[in-house]
Design a protein around this motif. Sequence first.
Motif, mmCIF file in Angstrom:
data_model
loop_
_atom_site.group_PDB
_atom_site.id
_atom_site.type_symbol
_atom_site.label_atom_id
_atom_site.label_comp_id
_atom_site.label_asym_id
_atom_site.label_seq_id
_atom_site.Cartn_x
_atom_site.Cartn_y
_atom_site.Cartn_z
ATOM 1 N N ASP A 198 0.850 -1.196 0.000
ATOM 2 C CA ASP A 198 0.000 0.000 0.000
ATOM 3 C C ASP A 198 0.889 1.252 0.000
ATOM 4 O OD1 ASP A 198 -2.165 1.694 0.193
ATOM 5 O OD2 ASP A 198 -2.521 1.321 2.320
ATOM 6 N N GLN A 202 1.212 3.932 -2.966
ATOM 7 C CA GLN A 202 0.905 5.330 -2.633
ATOM 8 C C GLN A 202 2.046 6.257 -3.047
ATOM 9 O OE1 GLN A 202 -2.191 4.533 1.030
ATOM 10 N NE2 GLN A 202 -0.089 4.992 1.531
ATOM 11 N N HIS A 267 -5.426 3.105 -6.600
ATOM 12 C CA HIS A 267 -6.221 3.370 -5.406
ATOM 13 C C HIS A 267 -7.698 3.538 -5.746
ATOM 14 C CE1 HIS A 267 -2.799 3.659 -2.766
ATOM 15 N NE2 HIS A 267 -3.666 3.670 -1.772
ATOM 16 N N HIS A 281 -7.122 -3.813 1.290
ATOM 17 C CA HIS A 281 -6.775 -2.616 0.527
ATOM 18 C C HIS A 281 -5.385 -2.696 -0.125
ATOM 19 C CE1 HIS A 281 -6.377 1.551 -0.566
ATOM 20 N NE2 HIS A 281 -5.279 1.630 0.159
ATOM 21 N N CYS A 285 -4.472 -2.738 -4.165
ATOM 22 C CA CYS A 285 -3.611 -1.730 -4.812
ATOM 23 C C CYS A 285 -2.455 -2.414 -5.537
ATOM 24 C CB CYS A 285 -3.041 -0.757 -3.779
ATOM 25 S SG CYS A 285 -4.286 0.329 -3.095
#
Length: 385
Positions: A198, A202, A267, A281, A285
């Motif tokens: 993640d 990001q 995302h 999550h 991703c």
Amino acid sequence: MEVVRPFVFRLPREIYFGWGKGAETGGLVKPLGKKAFVVTGKRATRETGILEMVTSSLKQAGLEWVVFDQVEPEPSLEIVDAGLHKAYQERCDLVLSLGGGSVLDCGKAIAGLLGQDESVVPYFDGVKQLEKPGVPWVALPTTAGTGSEMTNNAVLTNYHTGVKKSFRSPYLVARMAIIDPQFTVFLNARVTASSGIDALVQAIEAFTSPRTNPVSELLALEAIRLIWEFLPRAVAQGNERQFREQVAKGSMISAMAFANASSGPAHGLSHIIGPAFGIPHGEACGLLFPVTMRFNKAVLGEKYVTVARAVGIRGESQGEVIDNFERSFRGLLEKIGLRTRLRDFGVKKEMLREVVREELIQRSLRENPRPIGVNEAVELLYEAW
Ligand SMILES: [Fe+2]
């Protein structure tokens, strides 16, 4: 030379990072209030002794506190209001969040409203906006990945309507973040891997975001380099302090970058399929990133090459570098034990079209530099299937 577009860069006023820093919490937060509202989850921080470590430091510093341990994953509006009500009753003047992303977001929302209002609902619905800060909020993340300790939003869910979205305000940024990588030794390999991915995605999306800025770009590249190098080692040898520190550091820097940029299509799509199929999550991703990179490479090719080169990927042409990067990225997912395809989660291909709705695209994929409509989103999901 390109013009520098105006930008704003916001972060917590103080960020303490270091092995064992959590045990100093009391002394660090003492100037911020007299009675702390300690928000945490139902079990993990008690079972690992982290909660006890933090509350005894509060005691040593002569602070009062009350524990609110009712937060569950994907926090509801009701839980925020229940916490807020209790914080008023107990006359707390400081909020501490100790936990993963859900706990951080819940405490963040409570702190933002404390002293100003009685319910989060009108803020979630967009009817009201915060006009000034609430009480100081201190973030103590126990995972390395969500980044909530740096961001200005709290992701909440209205379970009556099924709407999951952000309560956002510049006044929600933490007053202080205390990041103790020692907390992360309690995470198992799977959570380490998915929260680390993640943070990696990001950082890549912050770097390639149309709303990025020169500071985020610098930070994102360093975060990508660190997580790429150390995440597989932290997954394989979770008790090694140095690997945990490097991943926590990479994750912190990633969060600083993306808190001031915007996230991207991996995302956006993960917000659609994660809740629909119960896919964690970070894993969502991770498996979506390669297909979104392929989709965006016509407009973001140069940026992806910079990212790839930062982690040592080579190639003769732009296309070859990106192909090699895609292969290495999938290899990284496999190495850390994450699933790489939607079908691995028991998702049937024909179910994908049903979950993609126009309003979800409007909410989370609108900013992609290459327009994504319903058909494009479905195609991307097919590719990831
Ligand atoms: Fe994320």
